[in-house]
Design an enzyme around this catalytic site. Structure first.
Site, mmCIF file in Angstrom:
data_model
loop_
_atom_site.group_PDB
_atom_site.id
_atom_site.type_symbol
_atom_site.label_atom_id
_atom_site.label_comp_id
_atom_site.label_asym_id
_atom_site.label_seq_id
_atom_site.Cartn_x
_atom_site.Cartn_y
_atom_site.Cartn_z
ATOM 1 N N SER A 152 -7.754 143.797 -63.480
ATOM 2 C CA SER A 152 -7.097 144.866 -64.225
ATOM 3 C C SER A 152 -8.105 145.945 -64.584
ATOM 4 C CB SER A 152 -6.491 144.294 -65.508
ATOM 5 O OG SER A 152 -6.049 145.324 -66.365
ATOM 6 N N TYR A 165 -5.806 139.452 -72.461
ATOM 7 C CA TYR A 165 -5.627 139.768 -71.050
ATOM 8 C C TYR A 165 -6.921 140.351 -70.476
ATOM 9 C CZ TYR A 165 -3.436 141.802 -66.889
ATOM 10 O OH TYR A 165 -3.100 142.139 -65.600
#
Length: 183
Positions: A152, A165
């Site tokens: 990400s 995350y």
């Protein structure tokens, strides 16, 4: 113009293959002649992707899989080998987030739920490590293969308050580099 590589009849395993990202990857690779093994925690999602691929004339099999279970992934790896005899590509697209591992607008870092942080970290990091080790061993034994772990843009910058995350995706980037050296 002919591509520099041929994907026809390669075998790809896609974790999270029933999700938005995984199903798009599966369909695209299938259109290039890749045989697809779809792994998803939700049987219906795996079957939906399987049906889309078959409708387009592709070859696929679907599995209900828990990427956090070595036993589940090992069993599935053996079924894939039994059907197609090899694994050429592993794409780890399984992952996710949850509210307790995200800092809401009215919260601070000190409101972080450690339990939710652990769950998100386990899913995003261990959920890629386990399949990488199991399918990576198959690839090492056959002396070819590629593993793609999805990360990400939140890894190297603080965005949208997704601390769990972000931390877990940073971990998978580090693991991926380490695996590349090992393999």
């Amino acid at each position: 113009m002919k591509p520099n590589f041929d994907l026809n009849n390669k075998v790809a395993v896609i974790t999270g293959g029933g999700g938005a990202l995984g199903s798009c990857i599966a369909q695209s690779l299938s259109q290039s002649g890749v045989k697809i093994a779809i792994l998803d925690l939700t049987r219906e999602y795996a079957q939906r992707t399987l049906a889309m691929i078959e409708k387009q004339g592709g070859h696929a099999i679907g599995f209900t899989a828990n990427v956090l279970s070595e036993e589940s992934i090992e069993k599935i790896s053996q079924e894939i080998l039994k059907k197609w005899g090899r694994v050429d590509i592993l794409l780890n697209a399984a992952g996710g987030n949850m509210p307790g591992a995200t800092i809401a607008v009215d919260q601070t870092i000190f409101d972080l739920s450690i339990d939710d942080f652990k769950k998100v970290t386990e899913l995003n990091l261990n959920g890629s490590v386990i399949p990488s080790l199991i399918f990576g061993k198959i690839m090492a034994d056959q002396k070819s293969g590629s593993i793609i772990n999805y990360s990400s843009m939140s890894v190297d910058r603080v965005i949208t308050r997704v601390v769990g995350y972000s931390a877990s995706k940073a971990g998978i980037e580090n693991f991926t580099r380490w695996m590349a050296v090992e393999m």
